[in-house]
Design a protein around this motif. Structure first.
Motif, PDB file in Angstrom:
ATOM      1  N   PRO A  30       0.658  -1.389  -0.119  1.00 56.21           N
ATOM      2  CA  PRO A  30      -0.040   0.018   0.098  1.00 56.21           C
ATOM      3  C   PRO A  30       0.883   1.388   0.033  1.00 56.21           C
ATOM      4  O   PRO A  30       0.396   2.232  -0.514  1.00 56.21           O
ATOM      5  N   SER A  31       2.006   1.056   0.458  1.00 56.89           N
ATOM      6  CA  SER A  31       2.873   2.132   0.720  1.00 56.89           C
ATOM      7  C   SER A  31       3.629   2.720  -0.514  1.00 56.89           C
ATOM      8  O   SER A  31       4.264   3.720  -0.726  1.00 56.89           O
ATOM      9  N   VAL A  32       3.440   2.104  -1.740  1.00 63.56           N
ATOM     10  CA  VAL A  32       4.176   2.313  -3.089  1.00 63.56           C
ATOM     11  C   VAL A  32       3.320   3.571  -3.595  1.00 63.56           C
ATOM     12  O   VAL A  32       2.318   3.454  -3.617  1.00 63.56           O
ATOM     13  N   THR A  33       4.180   4.337  -3.940  1.00 63.04           N
ATOM     14  CA  THR A  33       4.097   5.829  -4.676  1.00 63.04           C
ATOM     15  C   THR A  33       4.154   5.937  -6.177  1.00 63.04           C
ATOM     16  O   THR A  33       5.268   5.241  -6.732  1.00 63.04           O
ATOM     17  N   ASP A  34       2.984   6.041  -6.897  1.00 62.57           N
ATOM     18  CA  ASP A  34       3.052   6.064  -8.347  1.00 62.57           C
ATOM     19  C   ASP A  34       3.464   7.584  -8.585  1.00 62.57           C
ATOM     20  O   ASP A  34       2.397   8.387  -8.092  1.00 62.57           O
ATOM     21  N   ALA A  35       4.390   8.035  -9.480  1.00 62.83           N
ATOM     22  CA  ALA A  35       4.439   9.433  -9.816  1.00 62.83           C
ATOM     23  C   ALA A  35       4.027   9.506 -11.182  1.00 62.83           C
ATOM     24  O   ALA A  35       4.277   8.948 -12.218  1.00 62.83           O
ATOM     25  N   LEU A  36       3.348  10.665 -11.346  1.00 63.10           N
ATOM     26  CA  LEU A  36       2.976  11.233 -12.660  1.00 63.10           C
ATOM     27  C   LEU A  36       3.666  12.537 -13.009  1.00 63.10           C
ATOM     28  O   LEU A  36       3.543  13.463 -12.098  1.00 63.10           O
ATOM     29  N   GLY A  37       3.729  12.864 -14.159  1.00 59.02           N
ATOM     30  CA  GLY A  37       4.629  13.869 -14.638  1.00 59.02           C
ATOM     31  C   GLY A  37       5.856  13.769 -14.885  1.00 59.02           C
ATOM     32  O   GLY A  37       6.466  12.707 -14.466  1.00 59.02           O
ATOM     33  N   PRO A  38       6.487  14.904 -15.206  1.00 58.73           N
ATOM     34  CA  PRO A  38       8.302  14.735 -15.700  1.00 58.73           C
ATOM     35  C   PRO A  38       8.850  14.619 -14.214  1.00 58.73           C
ATOM     36  O   PRO A  38       8.565  15.416 -13.526  1.00 58.73           O
ATOM     37  N   ALA A  39      10.136  13.974 -14.406  1.00 56.44           N
ATOM     38  CA  ALA A  39      10.929  13.925 -13.412  1.00 56.44           C
ATOM     39  C   ALA A  39      11.717  15.532 -13.598  1.00 56.44           C
ATOM     40  O   ALA A  39      11.734  16.035 -14.425  1.00 56.44           O
ATOM     41  N   ASN A  40      12.379  16.056 -12.407  1.00 54.97           N
ATOM     42  CA  ASN A  40      13.089  17.289 -12.433  1.00 54.97           C
ATOM     43  C   ASN A  40      14.121  17.499 -13.241  1.00 54.97           C
ATOM     44  O   ASN A  40      14.330  18.471 -13.863  1.00 54.97           O
ATOM     45  N   SER A 189       1.599  10.686  -6.736  1.00 58.92           N
ATOM     46  CA  SER A 189       2.610  11.975  -6.793  1.00 58.92           C
ATOM     47  C   SER A 189       2.375  12.633  -8.082  1.00 58.92           C
ATOM     48  O   SER A 189       2.873  11.949  -8.868  1.00 58.92           O
ATOM     49  N   VAL A 190       1.874  13.782  -8.046  1.00 52.80           N
ATOM     50  CA  VAL A 190       1.472  14.364  -9.215  1.00 52.80           C
ATOM     51  C   VAL A 190       2.179  15.566  -9.399  1.00 52.80           C
ATOM     52  O   VAL A 190       1.908  16.622  -8.623  1.00 52.80           O
ATOM     53  N   THR A 191       2.757  15.886 -10.504  1.00 50.25           N
ATOM     54  CA  THR A 191       3.311  17.082 -10.851  1.00 50.25           C
ATOM     55  C   THR A 191       3.098  17.199 -12.255  1.00 50.25           C
ATOM     56  O   THR A 191       3.624  16.628 -13.314  1.00 50.25           O
ATOM     57  N   PRO A 192       2.259  18.289 -12.956  1.00 51.71           N
ATOM     58  CA  PRO A 192       2.089  18.265 -14.213  1.00 51.71           C
ATOM     59  C   PRO A 192       3.171  18.875 -14.992  1.00 51.71           C
ATOM     60  O   PRO A 192       3.859  19.499 -14.504  1.00 51.71           O
ATOM     61  N   LEU A 193       3.143  18.723 -16.150  1.00 43.80           N
ATOM     62  CA  LEU A 193       3.997  19.313 -17.291  1.00 43.80           C
ATOM     63  C   LEU A 193       3.665  20.880 -17.432  1.00 43.80           C
ATOM     64  O   LEU A 193       2.580  21.017 -18.095  1.00 43.80           O
ATOM     65  N   TRP A 194       4.405  21.842 -16.855  1.00 45.03           N
ATOM     66  CA  TRP A 194       3.957  23.115 -17.316  1.00 45.03           C
ATOM     67  C   TRP A 194       4.126  23.195 -18.563  1.00 45.03           C
ATOM     68  O   TRP A 194       4.436  22.966 -19.501  1.00 45.03           O
ATOM     69  N   PRO A 195       2.835  24.278 -19.104  1.00 43.27           N
ATOM     70  CA  PRO A 195       2.783  24.399 -20.556  1.00 43.27           C
ATOM     71  C   PRO A 195       4.057  25.320 -20.954  1.00 43.27           C
ATOM     72  O   PRO A 195       4.202  24.921 -22.356  1.00 43.27           O
ATOM     73  N   GLU A 196       4.598  26.073 -20.310  1.00 45.45           N
ATOM     74  CA  GLU A 196       5.685  26.638 -20.812  1.00 45.45           C
ATOM     75  C   GLU A 196       7.155  25.882 -20.621  1.00 45.45           C
ATOM     76  O   GLU A 196       8.100  26.440 -21.175  1.00 45.45           O
ATOM     77  N   ARG A 197       6.917  24.809 -19.998  1.00 47.81           N
ATOM     78  CA  ARG A 197       8.367  24.092 -20.042  1.00 47.81           C
ATOM     79  C   ARG A 197       8.937  23.548 -21.096  1.00 47.81           C
ATOM     80  O   ARG A 197       8.177  22.829 -21.830  1.00 47.81           O
TER      81      ARG A 197
END
Length: 212
Positions: A30-40, A189-197
């Motif tokens: 249950p502790s597994v975290t799925d990341a959505l979005g680009p890495a740094n 864990s979600v971080t969208p792709l910035w439109p300006e990125r």
């Protein structure tokens, strides 16, 4: 004889456990975290190539997916972009040239009245700045959000793969990244792709802060 029978029973039990362990798929912790979005350290191009487009042919079960927009949009534009899919979270970000601003997450109950005021609601989530520049950024962000700016970078949706595949081809949608079928909402864990990125997420923060 009883002792021999007990040993034999233990051997059979151990064999049964081994067979079940091999034939039964292990469930994810249950502790597994799925990341959505680009890495740094991932450029926008690399992220788009990695994600690709949902095919719609991997089963009919609904799954969570991050939808990143091609441009920052107003809250009242979201429904027109995503169609009738269920929107669960809105990711709000005030774009300012060479000024880092916070990512704000607004949960959306199943009602469009909440969806259309998501940007204004995000203003209450802006925290205080840590210094004079931070306070100026916070004031600017609050002012623009309360003015219902075009500041939505993406949304988290829940939909069947076929709907996600159609959404990936919609005008104004830059990327659709689906989570694994067994992903749990609270561990995403979600971080969208910035439109300006274009490049990596390490953006300069050396520009003047416009007055609020």
């Amino acid at each position: 004889m009883a002792r021999i029978g007990s040993v034999a029973a233990l051997v059979v039990l151990a064999a049964l456990v081994l067979v079940l362990g091999v034939t039964t798929p292990a469930s994810r912790a249950p502790s597994v975290t799925d990341a959505l979005g680009p890495a740094n350290d991932e450029t926008a191009a690399d992220y788009l190539a990695r994600v690709g487009s949902p095919t719609g042919d991997d089963g009919g079960a609904e799954r969570w997916a991050l939808v990143s927009f091609a441009r920052s949009v107003r809250a009242d534009e979201i429904r027109g972009l995503v169609g009738d899919v269920r929107v669960s979270e809105v990711y709000v970000h005030v774009p300012v040239d060479r000024v880092q601003t916070p990512l704000l997450t607004v949960a959306v109950p199943d009602t469009d009245s909440v969806l259309t005021r998501a940007v204004r609601d995000a203003a209450s989530r802006v925290g205080p700045g840590r210094d004079e520049r931070g306070e100026a950024v916070a004031a600017l962000v609050r002012t623009r959000l309360l003015a219902d700016c075009a500041c939505v970078a993406g949304v988290l949706v829940r939909a069947a793969p076929a709907s996600l595949a159609r959404l990936a081809t919609a005008d104004g949608v830059r990327a659709v990244e689906a989570a694994p079928p067994d992903a749990v909402f609270g561990t995403l864990s979600v971080t969208p792709l910035w439109p300006e990125r274009v490049g990596t997420a390490v953006l300069p923060d050396d520009g003047p802060v416009p007055s609020a």
